[in-house]
Design an enzyme around this catalytic site. Structure first.
Site, PDB file in Angstrom:
ATOM      1  N   CYS B 218       0.916  -1.066   0.052  1.00 47.44           N
ATOM      2  CA  CYS B 218      -0.028  -0.105  -0.020  1.00 47.44           C
ATOM      3  C   CYS B 218       0.678   1.234   0.077  1.00 47.44           C
ATOM      4  O   CYS B 218       1.044   2.045   1.121  1.00 47.44           O
ATOM      5  CB  CYS B 218      -0.970  -0.002   1.222  1.00 47.44           C
ATOM      6  SG  CYS B 218      -2.132   1.379   1.085  1.00 47.44           S
ATOM      7  N   CYS B 398      -6.584   1.933  -4.928  1.00 48.11           N
ATOM      8  CA  CYS B 398      -6.154   2.465  -3.706  1.00 48.11           C
ATOM      9  C   CYS B 398      -7.117   3.691  -3.390  1.00 48.11           C
ATOM     10  O   CYS B 398      -7.252   4.695  -4.161  1.00 48.11           O
ATOM     11  CB  CYS B 398      -4.740   3.051  -3.693  1.00 48.11           C
ATOM     12  SG  CYS B 398      -4.322   4.256  -2.461  1.00 48.11           S
TER      13      CYS B 398
END
Lengths: 139, 454
Positions: B218, B398
């Site tokens: 991430c 994301c």
């Protein structure tokens, strides 16, 4: 990323999974109330329309409450809604909550306001109403 | 009976009559419909594919994280007669995409904490141990407790390891103390990070937000932590008492170029200084100083709060095994798989999914969601001695949180082209709708993924 209908259903299932302890008894209760209503209504005046209207009123109330509270429940403020898509999402979710509220309350309302007096009693009342002629009663 | 009642009753009566149905039959059928609906719902819970592939193969899955559980669920459902074993010591399961919300004080740690056992199919054997050695030439792995497990097919889903020790003076124990935070770890560590951020956003001072070089999971998380902290400072009226720096290790803020351009303007617009080429080299918690290895030489900066993003790698056992990509590869140390078919380049009976894969795209749970069906389908094709049919296009996603209440829902692929699932939600501007999805829908979607359903 493509989404399938079953995929969306599974996401919704996971969304509601934590509430199933509450939702399953609620749905069962509604179904029982619905079945019981059809039993009770036999031989009585059906006022389902009034129950429907009352449920819609409750749904509108749930819609408005969701509309007001949803942004805050996500830690956001009204100022964070900055495009038509944000208002569209808010209205869509609120409509869903309103519809769910109306559907959930409808069987209850059927019992509370959807059953009128016995038909014979109505006829007897009409028959004994003072000042009516036999011709009017026949109509 | 009033007019509305009459209309409703007449309409129902007409509908029933036109279908040749009495009210009693209608009620009977309604009951049947309810049963059918119930059967459908239970079918959603326990369905098996119409044609499960018969096999006696032994499939070993290493790692019970998101990719491991998703794979186990799918293989269990799609194979008939296979022996499936999963190896992982960890009992707890953490919803890692929610850690940024824990570390910014929005969610409690319990919301992201779950148990692996809830998602593991009952017919999957679970070995509570960790793999210490991979021996693909002999089709076996050896666990830390010395147990040898042989396999016909191996699915590597270990995730990655966080290398705190690569930063001089840094360790996990320091998080939450001396103004140090880190969002990449367990929920209790994210909570400790929130305590450090809470102090910083109350008192102000210098805030440093770092990002490790190389592949990390991430890559949006360091940016989210930066912007959420700045948002908290504004909420508390202490923004003018704080100086904020974002320190990327090179000259990129985000791999997707449009978002890189957006952030290059957006961060300075919020008074966040970007210090390019600043990989974190060392930290002195007592003195509250951080040293960065810049191209001009080491630069030491004082801080009141620092968000540390340590370098990450494949777990040591895999990194030191024949399954790892060689030193000359740009994915050195990661699982050496074909980036489209997710099959090992040298061992045909080995597949990979999730963070451990050496592929040129972000390591996110969205990547896991897209990779697992490909790895599982190709593994099943191999069991049937057929060609690989599934291909991974590099999809990743994301929800880039820019402040509490707003996010950008980013989705892109290997070509770094935006591939929005919902084209009406723009991936170029922060929106409450994207935030709403992050807050309410992504966790249920993640859980559906763990059950191998999406």
């Amino acid at each position: 990323m493509a989404f399938s209908i079953t995929g969306i259903l599974f996401v919704m299932l996971e969304f509601f999974r934590g509430m199933l302890w509450f939702l399953i008894p609620l749905i069962l209760l509604d179904l029982i109330l619905l079945g019981w209503y059809f039993k009770r209504i036999s031989g009585r005046r059906n006022k389902a329309g009034l129950a429907f209207k009352t449920s819609i009123g409750f749904g509108v109330f749930a819609f408005v409450i969701t509309l007001i509270l949803l942004p805050g429940s996500t830690h956001a403020t009204w100022g964070d809604l900055i495009g038509w898509i944000d208002y569209f999402s808010l209205i869509l979710v609120s409509l869903g909550m309103g519809a769910a509220g109306a559907v959930a309350i409808f069987p209850v309302m059927l019992h509370l306001v959807g059953i009128g007096p016995r038909k014979e009693a109505v006829q007897k009342t009409q028959a004994t109403r003072p000042g009516q002629t036999a011709d009017e009663n026949a109509g | 009976m009033n007019q509305d009642d009459k209309k409703i009753r007449a309409a129902v009566h007409r509908a029933l009559e036109s279908s040749g149905m009495s009210r009693r039959n209608f009620l009977r059928l309604s009951g049947g419909g309810a049963l059918m609906a119930g059967a459908t719902a239970s079918g959603l819970l326990i369905s098996r594919p119409a044609r499960a592939v018969p096999t006696s193969a032994h499939i070993v899955i290493v790692g019970a994280g998101a990719a491991g559980l998703d794979s186990a669920s799918r293989l269990s459902r799609e194979l008939d007669g296979a022996r499936i074993t999963i190896i992982d010591r960890q009992e707890a399961h953490y919803y890692q995409p929610g850690l940024t919300l824990v570390a910014s004080g929005l969610w409690g740690a319990d919301k992201v904490t779950d148990r692996n056992a809830r998602y593991l199919p009952s017919d999957v054997e679970w070995i509570h141990d960790m793999v210490a050695e991979y021996d693909p030439d002999n089709n076996r792995v050896v666990t830390e407790d010395g147990r040898t497990v042989e396999y016909d097919y191996l699915l590597v889903t270990t995730g990655l390891q966080i290398n705190y020790s690569d930063i001089e003076g840094m360790s996990r124990d320091l998080i939450g103390q001396h103004g140090i935070g880190c969002v990449y770890d367990r929920p209790d560590v994210a909570l400790a990070t929130w305590q450090a951020i809470d102090r910083f956003t109350t008192e102000g001072g210098v805030g440093l937000f770092t990002r490790a070089p190389g592949a990390i999971k991430c890559a949006g998380a360091p940016l989210k932590m930066t912007m959420l902290t700045e948002n908290r400072l504004n909420e508390r009226g202490t923004r003018d008492r704080a100086e904020m720096h974002y320190l990327p290790p090179a000259k990129s803020l985000f791999s997707q170029p449009d978002i890189h351009d957006f952030l290059t303007e957006h961060l300075p617009g919020r008074g966040i200084q970007i210090d390019w080429d600043h990989p974190l080299k060392a930290i002195d918690p007592g003195a509250r100083t951080a040293t960065f290895a810049t191209p001009e030489g080491d630069r030491t900066m004082e801080y009141d709060f620092i968000h540390v993003v340590p370098p990450m790698s494949a777990p040591d056992a895999l990194r030191n095994s024949p399954l790892a990509a060689p030193a000359e590869s740009k994915f050195a140390g990661w699982l050496e798989v074909d980036q489209y078919e997710l099959q090992h380049l040298r061992y045909a009976n080995v597949f990979g999914a999730g963070d451990v894969n050496g592929v040129p795209i972000g390591k996110t749970s969205a990547s896991v969601k897209a990779q697992v069906p490909v790895a599982v389908e190709n593994l099943i094709q191999n069991i049937q001695e057929k060609e690989n049919t599934a291909r991974y296009n590099g999809y990743t996603s994301c929800p880039l949180i820019t402040q509490v209440g707003r996010a950008i829902l980013l989705e892109f692929d290997y070509d770094l082209k935006m591939t929005p699932s919902f084209p009406i939600i723009t991936p170029y501007e922060p929106r409450w709708t994207s935030w709403l999805m992050k807050d309410y829908l992504l966790l249920p979607a993640y859980r559906a993924m763990l059950r191998g359903r999406i």
